[in-house]
Every structure is written in structure tokens, then in C-alpha cells.
Design a protein around this motif. Structure first.
Motif, short mmCIF file in Angstrom:
data_model
loop_
_atom_site.label_atom_id
_atom_site.label_comp_id
_atom_site.label_asym_id
_atom_site.label_seq_id
_atom_site.Cartn_x
_atom_site.Cartn_y
_atom_site.Cartn_z
N PRO A 36 0.84 -1.12 -0.06
CA PRO A 36 0.08 -0.01 0.03
C PRO A 36 0.65 1.19 0.00
CG PRO A 36 -0.70 -1.53 1.74
CD PRO A 36 0.55 -1.97 1.14
N LEU B 132 -13.04 -2.22 9.49
CA LEU B 132 -14.35 -2.57 8.99
C LEU B 132 -14.95 -3.69 9.64
CD1 LEU B 132 -16.50 -2.42 6.57
CD2 LEU B 132 -15.20 -4.12 5.50
N GLU C 153 2.23 4.86 7.79
CA GLU C 153 2.69 4.01 8.95
C GLU C 153 4.27 4.37 9.38
OE1 GLU C 153 2.85 -0.54 10.34
OE2 GLU C 153 3.86 -0.20 8.38
N SER D 8 2.24 -2.97 8.46
CA SER D 8 1.12 -3.65 9.24
C SER D 8 -0.14 -3.97 8.31
CB SER D 8 0.76 -2.71 10.40
OG SER D 8 1.68 -2.44 11.32
N PHE D 9 -0.28 -3.18 7.17
CA PHE D 9 -1.29 -3.62 6.29
C PHE D 9 -0.97 -3.93 5.10
CE2 PHE D 9 -2.08 1.30 7.17
CZ PHE D 9 -1.76 1.70 5.99
N GLU D 10 -1.60 -4.66 4.30
CA GLU D 10 -1.40 -5.19 3.00
C GLU D 10 -2.46 -4.74 2.05
OE1 GLU D 10 1.80 -6.73 1.68
OE2 GLU D 10 2.60 -7.08 3.63
N PHE E 175 -8.85 -8.96 9.25
CA PHE E 175 -9.20 -7.26 9.71
C PHE E 175 -9.22 -6.42 8.37
CE2 PHE E 175 -8.77 -8.26 14.22
CZ PHE E 175 -9.99 -7.89 14.51
N LYS E 176 -10.17 -5.81 7.82
CA LYS E 176 -10.20 -5.25 6.64
C LYS E 176 -10.40 -3.61 7.01
CE LYS E 176 -11.82 -9.34 4.68
NZ LYS E 176 -12.82 -10.10 5.88
N LEU F 239 -5.40 -5.74 7.58
CA LEU F 239 -4.10 -5.97 8.50
C LEU F 239 -3.52 -7.25 8.21
CD1 LEU F 239 -5.69 -4.70 11.76
CD2 LEU F 239 -3.87 -3.65 10.24
N TRP G 290 -3.00 -9.76 13.42
CA TRP G 290 -4.38 -9.42 13.72
C TRP G 290 -5.26 -10.61 13.21
CZ3 TRP G 290 -0.50 -6.08 12.09
CH2 TRP G 290 -0.12 -5.12 12.96
#
Lengths: 454, 454
Positions: free
Chosen positions: A6, A66, A143, B43-45, B63-64, B99, B131
Motif C-alpha cells: 500500500p 471494517l 505508517e 502492518s497492512f497489505e 481485519f479489513k 491488517l 491480527w
């Protein structure tokens, strides 16, 4: 499918991590020597813990999570008419958690939840990532890490003195020459009173905060645009341009703010902090009383700090200040405190620019054993096991490839030494180490390895 | 508003963090001595990097993150008829990030993105939170750490040997007595062939994996329910009940699987790994060839591991294995590898149970200087600055309160020593340190403090 990450996020490789960990370890050790203890809070908080704490703009930049399961069905229960759904008013129905936006609100939430159990003053440090849906640009990420140290439950000015020492010792440890700019919100409040703009204190400080970036003319223009009149501006200019050493500045202020109680308070706090710090002495930082330092956030109520690296125009690499009421938003009153933060991402840039990171990398302490076949590998692994137990990082090349290929691998990985441990060496209980950079090689007894490497 | 934290998440205080950091530092040092280098991923992709990699159940538990801005307007562009919206089919339109669910998929994504630049074999370790929207229960959290070490780009069996040594040395460092259970997926495939259930390999391994928890009768019942016939079960039972030492087990398998090629491969791999490890010798771990070890994940293709703490029934505290194709899902072929992971949360529980954490806490190294007033505070802070520069954690009580109050504070915080540095001490250039636990106190010269504390 071509994979990517991202926007605004980063993968950190070992070289970057080693540098980041170097900074973090210096922060940690300085925090802990000053008796701050670590705290870590969850990556996500309940959405209502975070919303409304960072202004409207901030609320927009919070990453919401979400809800799991059939979130639409749940949302329809509360808001059956989907044609009326707007992104803003439906968010709370399909999301009840959000990623941490800073470390201050989670800390306030923690203190409010546990204030009965905490012995005050409570000193905590926190080094964790935060997430913001900001437009990514050079040096700004979605981040990134924040590093905060706060003391709550005490109004003693000795904390202001101690935090100044903490900035000094930490940046001295990192070898970064700094200026610590210091001011007091009470002085800014007094100045607003003096210029009869008490009701425009926030407009005044927000504009003043930009002095460094845009210069005095633009600052005055912005103040004027915000409705600060000519008479007030004329009273502000000499204060914005206040010069001289500490004593000269204070003496002028004493005269100008003579009838303003909060001004006299601010002066006396500033004199206390400045003189005690001066008396104790700083290792390398320079403490500068900067009456134009304002800080963006409006929850500060006393001393405020900002740290700049000398001779580099990168903006601030640290900041903080005193606040009266950390936990009021969570229903717990009378929780004053003072805190400072360190800007990890910018400190990293400064350290790169000034070439301050230690030279040796993790690779550069490694030994790679060449692979001469299974019989030799077995002996090599016995030795490797022994060396690792002595904290020597070493490894076996896994395939019996041509030596040239094994050598090239070591070179590419910037490994320090390759080890020859073939039949001859095994029989004589020796090892041949070759320094990849210099090409020098040496035959050593097993006992000599540890000493040779250190 | 009474603040709380989302279910399944935790605040970590200094005492817990110190213990968690203790485990992590042992993992790190062992990883680095074995020449694994750190990697950290965001942490997020992107959501499509994660979906479809963990099965349908896994997809539900990711977790979206809700898109920023006017996400409803964007979703309506693609799906104008809101009455047709279902949570499942609309998720991808209002969320494009999620996440991290584990460390393996982000690692595969990293390798696929960078495989042109990596020198193979590439060894990385990664210690980061993940997560999962799982139902929280005792010991299961929605935010928890994973600790993985993988080697990709090599099929050498020496890695299997090395990873066994890594488990051994790390748990030896942590003082946890362990069994390393080892098996090979090729043996399981051969057994399925032998019992004529090649097409039910996954049903077979999934049921087998539960042997420890539910016992052989229930396992056979599950297999039968999945359609594995009586003839096949009769052939499986002696293999599930296979006993004897390593050589005896292998010798029986050689006979039973004599005509099955993949079985002979599995036997020869197992013999290689087991005999080399045995020859090198383990520090404290016990290596157990466990033909009923299956591991849940179906991407393993060779050696598989599972680690259990001895004398504690807490399930596995580590696991891993070899895989043929890490990055195929991202379009990069021929990336075999082998990896192991350490279960931080369970290791923590084992260490607590066995009382293995170091006794001293961060507090227990601190000195609190009593506050006798501003004049004395100034002198105290001078000394504190000097002591901190010698890595001694010390602090000044910030208020001039009654000594009893200051003492109670130190006691509650479990601080080791309080320091009296009043007029007498300042004049004689000495300090009085009182051990809070024992009550013993001693007058020292400033030069003696460092030695006294060590």
C-alpha cells in the motif's frame, strides 16, 4: 498478479532495521535511565476512543477497521433506509475499531482506565507505530513510529528541568548536535492579553508557529487575515522580534507584561527551568528561550519544547510540553502532566545526513563456512554450533557448489569472513579464515578463532 | 464515557513488556547468530495480497480497513444498485487494505517483489504482531506476535539440520526443556498411497493432526466419517501406532513402504536429518521421530516440525516445515524453502509456569532521590545526571512532600534504593543509600556508588 505494498508504507530490510533499532535502543536506554517505564497499547482502539480528539481533519485521517461478519445487515438494523446512507454518517455503523493515530490518546485512555492503580507521578515511555491516512510524500508515511515519554500526576517544574536533560543526554548519545527551543504557553497567553487578542489566542499561536517556515511578513499577513487589528499587530511586532540573551529577553518581558498575572507566572516558570538547567549544565545541547515557539497543539498550558538539529534545515526532530488535563476527555479530572516526543523518522534522516550510524552491519560480523561435501559439512556444523554458543554469527553454505559460486554469494551478502574447513583443517584441528575485503587469510587453531575475531 | 479497549487486545505494562522483550531478545540473538537477518513488513497489505491465501475461514478472519474519503460514493460507482449489496460482495469495493494475518504471506509477497535482487538462499527472521478477528478466549488474542525464521531458494537438507539446532539452542537459552517432534510429509503421502487414500490426503492429515488432542479412536472415527474405508483404516492403524526407537521405526517403514517411491525418499530425508543432528548433538532438546505429526497447513511438502515443552500440556510452542513453492501465488516459480516459527504467547505462559523469567525488574535497578527542597534538588540533579551517564537509572522525587509519602511511593513502585542527599551529604560529598527491602542503609562517597550497585 504483480504484488505491491500500500502507498505510504515500507518494507524494512536488515540494513534499515539495524539503523532504526540503533536509534530506538538509544532512546530506550535514556528513557529507562531516567526511570520512564515502557507501555504498549493495542494497535487498534475503539473508534469512539479516537474520534473527536484530533479535530475534523484528524478524524478523516484515522484508519477505520471494517466490522467483521455481516456488517451491512448490522448497519441496516440501525439505518434501514440505505438511500439515506452517507459515508460520514454510516461509518460508525460499519466500523467500531480504528488504528492508533498517535500515542497520546491511547496513553490518556490507559491512564483513565487505570488511574486508581497507578502510583503518581506515573512515568511511561512508548515507542510504537501509528497510522494516518495522510497523502504520502517525501518523508511522510502512512505508517510511522512515534516515541513519547510522559510524566502524569505532578505539576512540579523539576520535570521540565529533567526532560530538558533527557533531550540533551539522548541526542548527545546519538551524536546529534541540537538546539532545544523552549517557551511557555503562559507567556503567549499574556502576550495575547497585552495585545488585546485573548479571544484569538489560537489564531495567534497557529500563525506564530509558522514563523520559521514563512517569515514574519507572512505571519503578520495571516494574523491580519484572521482579523487581528493593526493596533494589536503593532504591539506584537516587538515581541516577535524580541532579541538579546536570556536575561535581556526576560527583563524586557518583565516590563512589558508587568500588569499581566499569567505573564508573571510564565516568566517565573521560565526563569526557574532555564536557570536550573544552566546550573546543572547540558552535555552538548544548546537551550534557547524562543518566545515565538508556539507548537501546533492547543492542549499545552505551560512550558513547551521543540528540538532542532544544528546546521540542518529539516524542521523539528522533537517536541512536547506541559498540559493541565490529559484525561478529562475520558472523565478523569486533575491529571496534569508533561511529555516530550522524539521524531524517529526525521532523526533517521539527520543521522544519515551526518553519517552518524555505526559502520558495522550485521553481515559484517558473519563467517560463512564453505561447503566441501556432506562429510566436511557435518564437522563444520559441529564447529558452527560451538562458535554460535560463543556469540559468533556463522553459517554453512548449504550446497556443494563450485567455490567461486560460494565466494560470490559471501561477497554479495557483504559477509566478513569465509571459512575453509576441509579435510586438511579437520585433521589438524585448525580453520582457515579469509577476510573477503582484504583477501588476507590465516590458518588458526579452533581456540584462536574467538580472539582473532574480537 | 468510560474508556475500554477492543476485546481480544491487551495493554502491556512494563513488567509484561520486560518479560516479552526478554524472550524476543533471546530469539533475535539466536536468529542472528544463525545468520538470519531481520525483515519488517507493513502492518497492512493490499487486500488482494491476503485474500484467498488462508482458506474461506481465514478470509473471514482478516481485519479489513475501510477506505478513506467518500467510500460509499466510490462503491456506488462500481455497484450502483445498493439493494443488491451484500457484505461479502461489497467488501472489496469499500476496503482495499487489510491488517497482516500472518508473517508468511507478507514474506512471500516481499520475496516475489524483490526476487531479482535477493542473493539466494535468503534467510530472514521476522518478529511482528498479526491480527485475526477470531473469537477471543483464554490465551487467544486478536492481536498477537509471530516469530518466524525462513530460508528460501535452497533445497539442501542441511537447512533442516540447522533449524533443528536453532530450536535447540534457542530453547536452551530460554531454559525451556523441549521435545522436537519431526516427521516428513513425503512419508504421510506414501502412507496415504499405501492405504489407497491418495485422494483423501488432506482429510487424512487433518484428522491425524488431532491425535494428541482427541486420541486414536476419535481420529479413526473422523477418518471413517470422511469416507476412508475399513480396509484403509486397518492398514493405517499399525502405522499410527508405530513404536520403537528411531532405527526400529525406520526399519518397519522401509518394509511397509518398500514399493512406494515417495516413501523411500521420505525415509532417506528423515534418516539424513536425524542422523546428522544426532551426530552433532543437541544441547538439551530431545528429537523425536513422530510419524503421526501432520501439521495443519497443506503447503508443507517435506520435513515438518513441532516443538512441545516437556512436562507441560500447553500444545505446541513452535512449528514449521519445508515447502516447495512459497511465491507461486504471486507469479514467481521455483522458490522452495523451509521455515520455523516460535509461539511467543505460549512460550510466555510456559516461562511463567516454570518460573524462568529473570527475577530483577526494571524498577529494581532504580534509585529514587528524596526531595529535600529546591536547593538540594539542584545538587541532586547534578549527581543524577552524572549517574545516568554511567548507566545507573535514577530519579528525583518531584515534590517536597513528607518523607513518609516519598518512601511509600518508592515502595509501591518496587524501587530498589532511596537516596538521601541532603545538606550534610552535599557538604561531605557523600550519599546515603537505603535498600528498601532490607532496610539496610549505607553512607557512600560519590565514587563508591557505581561499585556498590554492581
Amino acid at each position: 498478479m504483480k504484488p505491491g505494498i500500500p502507498k505510504g508504507t515500507r518494507d524494512f530490510t536488515s540494513k534499515e532495521l539495524q539503523k532504526r533499532r540503533y536509534i530506538i535502543s538509544k532512546l530506550q536506554s535514556n528513557f529507562e535511565k531516567s526511570c520512564f517505564l515502557p507501555l504498549e497499547t493495542p494497535s487498534f482502539e475503539n473508534l469512539d476512543t479516537l474520534t473527536g480528539k484530533y479535530g475534523e481533519e484528524g478524524d478523516r485521517l484515522i484508519f477505520k477497521i471494517l466490522n467483521s461478519g455481516d456488517f451491512l445487515a448490522e448497519a441496516k438494523k440501525k439505518n434501514p433506509d440505505m438511500s439515506q446512507w452517507k459515508s460520514k454518517n454510516i461509518t460508525g455503523s460499519i466500523s467500531e475499531k480504528a488504528l492508533r493515530y498517535d500515542l497520546t490518546v491511547p496513553f490518556a485512555r490507559y491512564v483513565a482506565m487505570n488511574h486508581g492503580q497507578l502510583s503518581l507521578p506515573f512515568k511511561r515511555y512508548q515507542i510504537q507505530p501509528v497510522w494516518r491516512a495522510d497523502r504520502p510524500q517525501k518523508g511522510r508515511y502512512r505508517e510511522f513510529y512515534q516515541c513519547d515519554a510522559d510524566i502524569v500526576g505532578s505539576t512540579s517544574l523539576w520535570h521540565e528541568v529533567s526532560l530538558t536533560l533527557l533531550y540533551d543526554s539522548t541526542f548527545a548519545d546519538l551524536n546529534i548536535p541540537i538546539e532545544i527551543h523552549i517557551n511557555n504557553r503562559k507567556l503567549l497567553a499574556a502576550i495575547a492579553q497585552y495585545a488585546s487578542i485573548e479571544n484569538q489566542l489560537i489564531d495567534f499561536t497557529v500563525a506564530l508557529d509558522k514563523l520559521d517556515k514563512i517569515g514574519i511578513d507572512k505571519v503578520l499577513e495571516e494574523m491580519s487575515n484572521k482579523g487581528i487589528g493593526q493596533n494589536s499587530l503593532q504591539k506584537l511586532i516587538p515581541l516577535i522580534e524580541l532579541s538579546g540573551n536570556f536575561e535581556e529577553k526576560i527583563s524586557q518581558l518583565k516590563d512589558i507584561l508587568i500588569d499581566i498575572e499569567i505573564g508573571q507566572e510564565g516568566i517565573s516558570e521560565m526563569e526557574f527551568v532555564y536557570s536550573q538547567v544552566n546550573e546543572i549544565g547540558l552535555t552538548s545541547a544548546e537551550l534557547i528561550f524562543n518566545l515565538t515557539l508556539a507548537r501546533g497543539l492547543d492542549y499545552y498550558t505551560g512550558t513547551i519544547y521543540e528540538v532542532k538539529a544544528k546546521n540542518i534545515s529539516l524542521g523539528s526532530i522533537g517536541g512536547g510540553g506541559r498540559y493541565d488535563n490529559l484525561t478529562g476527555i475520558f472523565g478523569v479530572k486533575n491529571m496534569p502532566g508533561v511529555g516530550i516526543s522524539f521524531g524517529l523518522e526525521r532523526i533517521y534522516l539527520v543521522m544519515e545526513e551526518l553519517n552518524l550510524f555505526p559502520k558495522s552491519t550485521l553481515h559484517q560480523k558473519q563467517i560463512l563456512f564453505f561447503n566441501f561435501g556432506d562429510k566436511e559439512c557435518l564437522q563444520a556444523l559441529k564447529l558452527i554450533k560451538e562458535l554460535r554458543s560463543k556469540n559468533i554469527a556463522c553459517d554453512l553454505y548449504p550446497e556443494k557448489s563450485k567455490l567461486q559460486k560460494q565466494f560470490t554469494y559471501a561477497e554479495k551478502k557483504e559477509i566478513a569472513f569465509v571459512a575453509f574447513y576441509g579435510e586438511d583443517e579437520i585433521n589438524t584441528n585448525t580453520i582457515t579464515l579469509k577476510n573477503i575485503k582484504t583477501g588476507a587469510q590465516k590458518n588458526l587453531s579452533i581456540e584462536e578463532i574467538e580472539e582473532f575475531l574480537s
